[in-house]
Scaffold this active site. Structure first.
Site, PDB file in Angstrom:
ATOM      1  N   ILE A  91      -3.862   3.180   0.252  1.00  0.00           N
ATOM      2  CA  ILE A  91      -3.962   2.764   1.744  1.00  0.00           C
ATOM      3  C   ILE A  91      -5.550   2.470   1.969  1.00  0.00           C
ATOM      4  O   ILE A  91      -5.735   1.411   2.626  1.00  0.00           O
ATOM      5  CB  ILE A  91      -3.243   3.791   2.695  1.00  0.00           C
ATOM      6  CG1 ILE A  91      -1.752   3.438   2.496  1.00  0.00           C
ATOM      7  CG2 ILE A  91      -3.834   3.468   4.233  1.00  0.00           C
ATOM      8  CD1 ILE A  91      -1.123   4.767   3.358  1.00  0.00           C
TER       9      ILE A  91
ATOM     10  N   ALA B 298       0.741  -1.358   0.059  1.00  0.00           N
ATOM     11  CA  ALA B 298      -0.039   0.114   0.008  1.00  0.00           C
ATOM     12  C   ALA B 298       0.862   1.364  -0.138  1.00  0.00           C
ATOM     13  O   ALA B 298       1.855   1.354   0.643  1.00  0.00           O
ATOM     14  CB  ALA B 298      -0.903   0.051   1.267  1.00  0.00           C
ATOM     15  N   CYS B 299       0.336   2.218  -0.734  1.00  0.00           N
ATOM     16  CA  CYS B 299       1.076   3.754  -0.740  1.00  0.00           C
ATOM     17  C   CYS B 299      -0.041   4.794  -0.922  1.00  0.00           C
ATOM     18  O   CYS B 299      -1.189   4.446  -0.822  1.00  0.00           O
ATOM     19  CB  CYS B 299       2.039   3.879  -1.965  1.00  0.00           C
ATOM     20  SG  CYS B 299       1.434   3.756  -3.605  1.00  0.00           S
ATOM     21  N   ASP B 300       0.423   5.865  -1.116  1.00  0.00           N
ATOM     22  CA  ASP B 300      -0.620   6.824  -1.224  1.00  0.00           C
ATOM     23  C   ASP B 300      -1.635   6.795  -2.059  1.00  0.00           C
ATOM     24  O   ASP B 300      -2.757   6.983  -1.916  1.00  0.00           O
ATOM     25  CB  ASP B 300       0.258   8.249  -1.541  1.00  0.00           C
ATOM     26  CG  ASP B 300      -0.545   9.419  -1.033  1.00  0.00           C
ATOM     27  OD1 ASP B 300      -1.387   9.491  -0.286  1.00  0.00           O
ATOM     28  OD2 ASP B 300      -0.283  10.385  -2.029  1.00  0.00           O
TER      29      ASP B 300
ATOM     30  N   SER C 249       3.976   1.329  -4.510  1.00  0.00           N
ATOM     31  CA  SER C 249       3.358   0.063  -3.949  1.00  0.00           C
ATOM     32  C   SER C 249       3.430  -1.094  -5.087  1.00  0.00           C
ATOM     33  O   SER C 249       3.426  -2.159  -4.954  1.00  0.00           O
ATOM     34  CB  SER C 249       1.887   0.199  -3.373  1.00  0.00           C
ATOM     35  OG  SER C 249       1.089   0.885  -4.345  1.00  0.00           O
TER      36      SER C 249
END
Length: 472
Positions: free
Chosen positions: A417, A384-386, A392
């Site tokens: 996320i 997960a990332c922004d 990600s």
């Protein structure tokens, strides 16, 4: 803790803006190409095709943002409500309403969402369709009139104030000072708040008037990150030196800037290199009076060149080269004069592992266990990332290949996320996004990493999966 919580909320806000903009980037780039090709100063001026430019930026692009933002809040009904509400802004304004669409789209959807919650289980059987359709139509009418009469003028004044400030920086030569804000924000994963919230809307507005805009370049220049990674490739030590060459390809050619953030976070004084590199790039762009026709997303050198209008290539390339050289020289100086060694860094990681074994809670560079975690087998790992599209995606791809090499069959995917599926057993994210991830998923197991190319916690997770396979 309050400061971390505030940063996490700002990151989440930036992620929401990204969720509105990124799905529509193809439309923005298409508009940029049409502008670069067919306006009077374009590559192949064409009066007929040039007529597409105005309607697309005034109507199509803001309405796409409004629909996407509304859909994020309340599904398809939210998307329709956001579009209707935003149309009032568009008609009542004489500038492209990107900022307005980013506000009115989600706001209109929120109204519909609350209305739907209020009437839930109160609709007589057989009247569902008529009530749903007429409620959306009536609320859409009200929202459109409201945005035309009240919201539009407020946003126009806010847009005018921001434009005055930025244009003053341009005229007085202080535009490079924005790097003091841009570069620290980027490495803290707040770059989307700045890009999608401020620079891109202003850039589109500026492009409509001038055919290009420097605003697309003040925070997206790949030069500073390239200079940093080049310096690490030559003067770094241990793992950072080994992984830097691969990171260069991902950053400069692939456009995933998040790859270099851990190298700065590992030695925070390097933010000086990034600021000076970013500022020198902006100075060069300003001296050559160049710009891009749309936002480069991802921020690859290929995207930069593809969106460079006629007559601007020398200045654009020069700005990237100058930013790279300044960042490289400053980073090299800092790395060569630093007394810290990679061995010291690795020793600190080993010490953290030992503390973990002794039962002490470590939040950085270790596994993070929340109040309730899944104690069963790991079958689904979410990176997960922004926005769920940059770091990600890269991390998930590399991890999949590693699992394949180990002969493991585990589901691995990348997400924003807030979009991680409920069925995910483990979430892997950068440690700077830990607080935000915990806020969203307080009962899920979270693994934090510092380097997407090579990280001890990834090694531990693979070892755990191998042990799980052997046990099974």
């Amino acid at each position: 803790m309050e400061q971390k919580s505030l940063r996490s909320k700002v990151q989440a806000f930036g992620g929401f803006l990204t969720g509105m903009v990124i799905p529509n980037m193809g439309a923005f780039i298409a508009w940029g190409f049409i502008t670069a090709l067919f306006i009077p100063t374009g590559w192949v001026p064409n009066e007929s095709y040039g007529k597409l430019v105005g309607p697309m930026i005034s109507y199509l692009l803001p309405l796409l943002l409004a629909y996407t933002g509304g859909k994020l809040v309340a599904g398809d009904r939210g998307g329709v409500a956001g579009t209707i509400g935003t149309f009032g802004l568009i008609v009542g304004a004489d500038i492209p309403m990107f900022l307005g669409a980013m506000i009115m789209g989600p706001l209109s959807a929120y109204v519909i969402k609350k209305f739907d919650e209020f009437i839930e289980n109160k609709i007589p059987t057989g009247f569902e369709m008529i009530i749903n359709n007429f409620s959306l139509g009536i609320l859409g009418l009200i929202l459109s009139l409201f945005s035309y009469s009240l919201i539009g003028p407020v946003i126009l004044q806010a847009n005018k104030a921001i434009t005055i400030v930025i244009e003053s920086l341009v005229k007085t030569g202080f535009l490079p000072l924005l790097s003091v804000i841009n570069e620290p924000a980027k490495v803290l994963f707040l770059n989307n708040v700045i890009d999608q919230g401020i620079y891109y809307p202003l850039g589109m507005q500026n492009t409509l008037e001038a055919g290009k805009s420097i605003y697309f370049m003040v925070a997206s220049n790949p030069g500073p990150g390239l200079g940093l990674l080049l310096a690490y490739s030559i003067f770094g030590k241990g793992a950072s030196k080994k992984t830097a060459p691969g990171a260069i390809i991902i950053h400069f050619l692939g456009g995933i800037h998040e790859i270099y953030f851990p190298y700065v976070l590992m030695k925070p004084i390097l933010i000086i290199s990034m600021i000076l590199g970013g500022a020198s790039g902006i100075i060069t762009f300003s001296l050559f009076k160049v710009g891009l026709v749309a936002g480069p997303s991802p921020g690859s050198i290929f995207a930069y060149l593809a969106l460079t209008p006629k007559g601007n290539f020398i200045g654009v390339i020069a700005g990237v080269i100058v930013a790279t050289l300044v960042s490289f020289l400053m980073t090299s100086l800092i790395l060569k004069s630093s007394k810290d060694t990679e061995e010291d860094f690795e020793q600190s990681v080993n010490k953290s592992k030992q503390m973990k074994k002794e039962g002490k809670k470590i939040l950085e560079n270790t596994f993070v266990q929340n109040e309730v975690v899944n104690d069963g087998p790991i079958n689904f790992i979410a990176f997960a990332c922004d926005a769920g599209l940059g770091s990600s995606a890269m991390g998930a791809s590399a991890f999949k290949k590693r699992l394949e090499q180990e002969g493991l069959s585990i589901t691995v995917n990348n997400f924003a996320i807030e979009k991680v599926p409920q069925e995910a057993d483990v979430i892997v994210t950068h440690k700077s996004l830990l607080e935000r991830t915990k806020m969203t998923w307080p009962k899920k197991r979270i693994v934090t990493i510092e380097n997407f190319m090579k990280d001890n916690n990834i090694d531990e997770l693979v070892s755990e999966l191998l042990a799980q396979e052997q046990k099974a």
